[in-house]
Design a protein around this motif. Structure first.
Motif, PDB file in Angstrom:
ATOM      1  N   TRP A   1      20.118   9.820 -93.861  1.00 16.13           N
ATOM      2  CA  TRP A   1      20.445  11.040 -93.148  1.00 16.13           C
ATOM      3  C   TRP A   1      19.815  11.008 -91.756  1.00 16.13           C
TER       4      TRP A   1
ATOM      5  N   TYR B   1      18.233  26.199 -86.546  1.00 13.86           N
ATOM      6  CA  TYR B   1      18.954  25.373 -87.509  1.00 13.86           C
ATOM      7  C   TYR B   1      20.109  26.194 -88.053  1.00 13.86           C
TER       8      TYR B   1
ATOM      9  N   THR C   1      15.926  20.404 -93.499  1.00 11.99           N
ATOM     10  CA  THR C   1      16.659  19.248 -94.014  1.00 11.99           C
ATOM     11  C   THR C   1      16.343  18.960 -95.481  1.00 11.99           C
TER      12      THR C   1
ATOM     13  N   TRP D   1      23.813  17.154 -88.507  1.00 13.32           N
ATOM     14  CA  TRP D   1      22.984  16.402 -89.458  1.00 13.32           C
ATOM     15  C   TRP D   1      23.936  15.740 -90.449  1.00 13.32           C
TER      16      TRP D   1
ATOM     17  N   HIS E   1      23.587  22.013 -88.516  1.00 10.98           N
ATOM     18  CA  HIS E   1      23.413  21.580 -87.123  1.00 10.98           C
ATOM     19  C   HIS E   1      22.072  22.131 -86.626  1.00 10.98           C
ATOM     20  N   ARG E   2      21.630  21.610 -85.494  1.00  8.62           N
ATOM     21  CA  ARG E   2      20.499  22.214 -84.806  1.00  8.62           C
ATOM     22  C   ARG E   2      20.863  22.356 -83.335  1.00  8.62           C
TER      23      ARG E   2
ATOM     24  N   TRP F   1      19.971  13.084 -87.486  1.00  6.67           N
ATOM     25  CA  TRP F   1      20.584  13.934 -86.478  1.00  6.67           C
ATOM     26  C   TRP F   1      21.507  13.103 -85.596  1.00  6.67           C
ATOM     27  N   GLY F   2      22.598  13.699 -85.172  1.00  4.76           N
ATOM     28  CA  GLY F   2      23.546  13.008 -84.320  1.00  4.76           C
ATOM     29  C   GLY F   2      24.577  12.215 -85.083  1.00  4.76           C
TER      30      GLY F   2
ATOM     31  N   GLU G   1      23.880  19.868 -82.499  1.00  6.68           N
ATOM     32  CA  GLU G   1      23.759  18.484 -82.977  1.00  6.68           C
ATOM     33  C   GLU G   1      23.870  18.451 -84.506  1.00  6.68           C
TER      34      GLU G   1
ATOM     35  N   TYR H   1      13.933  24.898 -81.952  1.00  5.74           N
ATOM     36  CA  TYR H   1      15.317  24.783 -82.390  1.00  5.74           C
ATOM     37  C   TYR H   1      15.712  25.964 -83.272  1.00  5.74           C
TER      38      TYR H   1
END
Length: 349
Positions: free
Chosen positions: A235, A195, A286, A228, A212-213, A237-238, A226, A193
């Motif tokens: 917390w 970030y 994160t 965060w 985002h990633r 993702w999505g 996607e 990924y």
């Protein structure tokens, strides 16, 4: 009357623009504090005038596998700033990648740095780079399009020949996510990924700092980014993007995976900070940026705040090959129409 770049782009002359952020253009002679080393100036009439880039800023560095490429912002080739041809972005090269021996010795375009993408610069419009990075043998560049601090849209480009030619991939509207998806910077991780940290590109307006990633093989697909966010309980993702840092004006930001951790550099545009380029270390993409900012290292300040002192600094782009113990950044300076260039600093963070 000769117009300054900020007058041309935003309706403010240099003095008015500086006053708007509380900066005097005549104060604060350069000094260096212990722990932050000034390694010299990379651009200017003597260094890059022969390449048609006497006056340029930003110079975001990327290692191309055959030297260092610096992606510059608004660039002029006249006797002083605002004179001659106006290009942005441009590419300047150092054949060396030795952090202590970076010397710009060529340009994309031969002996005269050319604009890397089409941008006629009518009515103050420009194309300012916010990041350039490498994945494998491919370079990626993110641009903010519009007048200075009034981004209409952003677009994304790739190069498969070390920055000589660039191919359009996609774009995003300038008002996406309340404008906080304008200024993007990419940390390429080893988990497949990138970030992406982003903010609004306007130093006088509060902005969220969003994360985002995106899979490395889908960098040019806006739908693959996607967010965060905080769902009220945790917390994840999505989840709708939630600010991962203070809601405040953000200057230039850069975000890099480094030595098994992450480095964040940013220009803190608050007067209380002394208008300081800072850097912080995070264990994960994160990790809590609020906490990291509290222990950030001041690198270069307009007013003395524990780092080196330089009139009107901005930027703070991390040089590839840096480590946390040997951390090199490119810092811009714009004080007058004959003082608009970039410097290199080194520190530990």
């Amino acid at each position: 009357m000769q117009l300054s770049r900020r007058s041309l782009l935003t309706g403010l002359g240099l003095g008015a623009a500086a006053a708007a952020i509380g900066v005097s253009v005549s104060e604060a002679p350069e000094a260096r504090a212990a722990g932050v080393r000034h390694l010299g100036r990379l651009t200017g009439p003597e260094q890059t005038g022969h390449l048609g880039a006497a006056w340029t800023d930003l110079c975001i560095p990327v290692d191309t596998n055959r030297g260092m490429l610096f992606i510059g912002g608004d660039t002029f080739d006249g006797a002083k700033l605002f004179e001659g041809s106006w290009r942005s972005p441009i590419g300047l090269r150092s054949s060396s990648t030795d952090l202590y021996n970076l010397r710009i010795d060529s340009a994309v375009g031969g002996n005269h740095a050319r604009g890397l993408v089409h941008e006629p610069h009518h009515n103050g419009m420009t194309a300012l780079p916010s990041d350039v990075f490498r994945v494998g043998d491919t370079l990626y560049m993110h641009l903010m399009r519009g007048r200075l601090h009034d981004t209409h849209h952003t677009d994304f480009w790739r190069s498969d020949d070390q920055g000589e030619t660039w191919h359009y991939l996609c774009q995003w509207p300038g008002d996406m996510l309340g404008g906080a998806f304008q200024q993007k910077t990419y940390a390429v991780a080893d988990d497949g990924y990138a970030y992406v940290l982003s903010s609004r590109f306007n130093r006088s307006v509060d902005s969220q700092l969003l994360l985002h990633r995106v899979p490395l093989e889908r960098l040019g697909e806006p739908a693959a980014y996607e967010p965060w966010g905080w769902n009220g309980h945790q917390w994840g993702w999505g989840v709708a993007a939630t600010s991962v840092g203070p809601v405040q004006p953000w200057g230039e930001i850069q975000w890099r995976a480094m030595n098994g951790a992450y480095a964040l550099s940013w220009f803190d545009t608050r007067k209380s900070s002394g208008y300081t380029v800072k850097a912080a270390r995070l264990a994960l993409p994160t990790s809590n940026i609020f906490d990291a900012m509290g222990s950030a290292t001041p690198l270069v300040s307009h007013f003395p705040r524990g780092g080196a002192q330089q009139k009107n600094p901005y930027g703070g782009f991390i040089v590839p090959g840096s480590t946390f113990d040997n951390f090199h950044v490119i810092v811009s300076q714009w004080t007058s129409d004959t003082e608009y260039w970039v410097h290199q600093y080194a520190a530990s963070i």
